[in-house]
Design a protein around this motif. Structure first.
Motif, PDB file in Angstrom:
ATOM      1  N   LEU A  35       0.837  -1.184   0.000  1.00 19.37           N
ATOM      2  CA  LEU A  35       0.000   0.000   0.000  1.00 19.37           C
ATOM      3  C   LEU A  35       0.880   1.245   0.000  1.00 19.37           C
ATOM      4  CD1 LEU A  35      -3.083   0.820   0.497  1.00 19.37           C
ATOM      5  CD2 LEU A  35      -2.393   1.071   2.872  1.00 19.37           C
ATOM      6  N   VAL A  36       0.540   2.208  -0.864  1.00 18.08           N
ATOM      7  CA  VAL A  36       1.222   3.496  -0.896  1.00 18.08           C
ATOM      8  C   VAL A  36       0.155   4.571  -0.789  1.00 18.08           C
ATOM      9  CG1 VAL A  36       2.695   5.052  -2.217  1.00 18.08           C
ATOM     10  CG2 VAL A  36       3.090   2.597  -2.329  1.00 18.08           C
ATOM     11  N   SER A  37       0.313   5.455   0.188  1.00 17.26           N
ATOM     12  CA  SER A  37      -0.664   6.517   0.402  1.00 17.26           C
ATOM     13  C   SER A  37       0.051   7.859   0.387  1.00 17.26           C
ATOM     14  CB  SER A  37      -1.380   6.313   1.742  1.00 17.26           C
ATOM     15  OG  SER A  37      -2.218   7.410   2.004  1.00 17.26           O
ATOM     16  N   ARG A  38      -0.460   8.778  -0.423  1.00 22.60           N
ATOM     17  CA  ARG A  38       0.133  10.115  -0.501  1.00 22.60           C
ATOM     18  C   ARG A  38      -0.876  11.136  -0.010  1.00 22.60           C
ATOM     19  NH1 ARG A  38       2.455   8.872  -6.335  1.00 22.60           N
ATOM     20  NH2 ARG A  38       4.290   7.750  -5.655  1.00 22.60           N
ATOM     21  N   SER A  39      -0.377  12.076   0.782  1.00 26.21           N
ATOM     22  CA  SER A  39      -1.215  13.172   1.260  1.00 26.21           C
ATOM     23  C   SER A  39      -0.336  14.419   1.376  1.00 26.21           C
ATOM     24  CB  SER A  39      -1.843  12.822   2.609  1.00 26.21           C
ATOM     25  OG  SER A  39      -0.851  12.779   3.611  1.00 26.21           O
ATOM     26  N   LYS A  40      -0.923  15.504   1.836  1.00 26.19           N
ATOM     27  CA  LYS A  40      -0.165  16.739   2.011  1.00 26.19           C
ATOM     28  C   LYS A  40       0.894  16.592   3.092  1.00 26.19           C
ATOM     29  CE  LYS A  40      -3.842  19.741   0.430  1.00 26.19           C
ATOM     30  NZ  LYS A  40      -4.778  20.825   0.770  1.00 26.19           N
ATOM     31  N   LYS A  41       0.653  15.688   4.037  1.00 22.65           N
ATOM     32  CA  LYS A  41       1.598  15.454   5.129  1.00 22.65           C
ATOM     33  C   LYS A  41       2.799  14.627   4.687  1.00 22.65           C
ATOM     34  CE  LYS A  41      -1.924  15.594   8.713  1.00 22.65           C
ATOM     35  NZ  LYS A  41      -2.583  14.852   9.786  1.00 22.65           N
ATOM     36  N   GLY A  42       2.663  13.871   3.603  1.00 19.97           N
ATOM     37  CA  GLY A  42       3.765  13.044   3.136  1.00 19.97           C
ATOM     38  C   GLY A  42       3.265  11.736   2.542  1.00 19.97           C
ATOM     39  N   THR A  43       4.185  10.827   2.355  1.00 21.70           N
ATOM     40  CA  THR A  43       3.886   9.534   1.752  1.00 21.70           C
ATOM     41  C   THR A  43       4.103   8.431   2.787  1.00 21.70           C
ATOM     42  OG1 THR A  43       4.632  10.357  -0.390  1.00 21.70           O
ATOM     43  CG2 THR A  43       4.461   7.976  -0.153  1.00 21.70           C
ATOM     44  N   VAL A  44       3.156   7.502   2.838  1.00 21.33           N
ATOM     45  CA  VAL A  44       3.259   6.348   3.733  1.00 21.33           C
ATOM     46  C   VAL A  44       3.275   5.096   2.875  1.00 21.33           C
ATOM     47  CG1 VAL A  44       2.163   5.047   5.590  1.00 21.33           C
ATOM     48  CG2 VAL A  44       2.014   7.545   5.576  1.00 21.33           C
ATOM     49  N   ILE A  45       4.264   4.237   3.106  1.00 19.20           N
ATOM     50  CA  ILE A  45       4.382   2.969   2.384  1.00 19.20           C
ATOM     51  C   ILE A  45       4.227   1.836   3.393  1.00 19.20           C
ATOM     52  CG2 ILE A  45       5.869   1.474   1.005  1.00 19.20           C
ATOM     53  CD1 ILE A  45       7.250   4.030   0.000  1.00 19.20           C
ATOM     54  N   LYS A  94       9.966   3.462   9.838  1.00 19.64           N
ATOM     55  CA  LYS A  94      11.133   4.250   9.445  1.00 19.64           C
ATOM     56  C   LYS A  94      10.641   5.555   8.817  1.00 19.64           C
ATOM     57  CE  LYS A  94      13.793   0.105   8.370  1.00 19.64           C
ATOM     58  NZ  LYS A  94      14.500  -0.650   7.331  1.00 19.64           N
ATOM     59  N   LYS A  95      11.224   6.685   9.268  1.00 18.14           N
ATOM     60  CA  LYS A  95      10.837   7.995   8.733  1.00 18.14           C
ATOM     61  C   LYS A  95      12.054   8.688   8.165  1.00 18.14           C
ATOM     62  CE  LYS A  95       6.977   8.701  11.842  1.00 18.14           C
ATOM     63  NZ  LYS A  95       6.295   9.602  12.771  1.00 18.14           N
ATOM     64  N   LYS A  96      11.849   9.309   6.995  1.00 17.13           N
ATOM     65  CA  LYS A  96      12.906  10.085   6.362  1.00 17.13           C
ATOM     66  C   LYS A  96      12.230  11.243   5.633  1.00 17.13           C
ATOM     67  CE  LYS A  96      17.112   9.533   3.774  1.00 17.13           C
ATOM     68  NZ  LYS A  96      17.958   8.616   3.022  1.00 17.13           N
ATOM     69  N   LYS A  97      12.375  12.436   6.185  1.00 19.24           N
ATOM     70  CA  LYS A  97      11.712  13.649   5.692  1.00 19.24           C
ATOM     71  C   LYS A  97      10.204  13.424   5.652  1.00 19.24           C
ATOM     72  CE  LYS A  97      15.702  15.392   3.187  1.00 19.24           C
ATOM     73  NZ  LYS A  97      16.230  15.859   1.935  1.00 19.24           N
ATOM     74  N   ASP A  98       9.591  13.474   4.471  1.00 14.50           N
ATOM     75  CA  ASP A  98       8.137  13.301   4.379  1.00 14.50           C
ATOM     76  C   ASP A  98       7.735  11.890   3.946  1.00 14.50           C
ATOM     77  OD1 ASP A  98       9.018  13.518   1.783  1.00 14.50           O
ATOM     78  OD2 ASP A  98       7.348  14.755   1.106  1.00 14.50           O
ATOM     79  N   LEU A  99       8.670  10.952   4.004  1.00 12.36           N
ATOM     80  CA  LEU A  99       8.402   9.553   3.653  1.00 12.36           C
ATOM     81  C   LEU A  99       8.405   8.693   4.911  1.00 12.36           C
ATOM     82  CD1 LEU A  99       8.095   7.315   1.474  1.00 12.36           C
ATOM     83  CD2 LEU A  99      10.582   7.150   1.497  1.00 12.36           C
ATOM     84  N   THR A 100       7.352   7.921   5.095  1.00  9.54           N
ATOM     85  CA  THR A 100       7.259   6.997   6.221  1.00  9.54           C
ATOM     86  C   THR A 100       7.076   5.586   5.681  1.00  9.54           C
ATOM     87  OG1 THR A 100       6.212   8.704   7.566  1.00  9.54           O
ATOM     88  CG2 THR A 100       6.037   6.445   8.350  1.00  9.54           C
ATOM     89  N   ALA A 101       7.952   4.701   6.098  1.00 10.07           N
ATOM     90  CA  ALA A 101       7.861   3.293   5.704  1.00 10.07           C
ATOM     91  C   ALA A 101       7.458   2.476   6.919  1.00 10.07           C
ATOM     92  CB  ALA A 101       9.185   2.795   5.146  1.00 10.07           C
ATOM     93  N   VAL A 102       6.341   1.771   6.801  1.00 11.25           N
ATOM     94  CA  VAL A 102       5.868   0.903   7.866  1.00 11.25           C
ATOM     95  C   VAL A 102       6.053  -0.533   7.383  1.00 11.25           C
ATOM     96  CG1 VAL A 102       3.911   0.240   9.304  1.00 11.25           C
ATOM     97  CG2 VAL A 102       4.182   2.629   8.600  1.00 11.25           C
TER      98      VAL A 102
END
Length: 123
Positions: A35-45, A94-102
């Motif tokens: 799943l990849v979700s993009r929003s104004k807050k960032g991207t979550v994978i 894991k978080k790196k700038k506006d990218l969050t990997a779960v």
């Protein structure tokens, strides 16, 4: 005599009805981004590892819901309740700038039919 036999049959069925779930091990699983979700807050994978093929997308969606509700902690075990099974595993965030990997690593799968599967890594 029929009543005695029927009573014994009935008692034995109740005695064996609460058996422990059958435990099986597996050493294979599906790894990858679900799943990849993009929003104004960032991207979550959302990625799953050692996942069972038939439930991986359902569990990934539930992990994402838990993430949005701030119910996930880094390097902690969590139980995710799915439609076909409940999955217990370790969650790494894991978080790196506006990218969050779960990353969710399956450890045990408790199927609704009573079978319990445990992931066992092969050396």
């Amino acid at each position: 005599m029929k009543k005695v036999i029927f009573s014994l049959l009935l008692c034995s069925s109740f005695a064996f009805s609460n058996e422990e779930p059958k435990i099986k091990t597996y050493n294979y699983g599906q790894n990858g981004m679900e799943l990849v979700s993009r929003s104004k807050k960032g991207t979550v994978i959302i990625s799953t590892f050692n996942a069972k093929m038939t439930i991986r997308q359902d569990i990934a969606a539930k992990v994402y819901d838990l993430f949005l509700a701030n119910k996930l902690e880094n390097n902690k075990k969590v139980t995710v309740k799915g439609l076909e099974a409940n999955v217990t595993g370790k969650c790494v965030i894991k978080k790196k700038k506006d990218l969050t990997a779960v990353e969710f690593y399956y450890e045990t799968v408790d199927w609704n039919n009573g079978i319990k599967e445990v992931y066992k890594k092969v050396n």
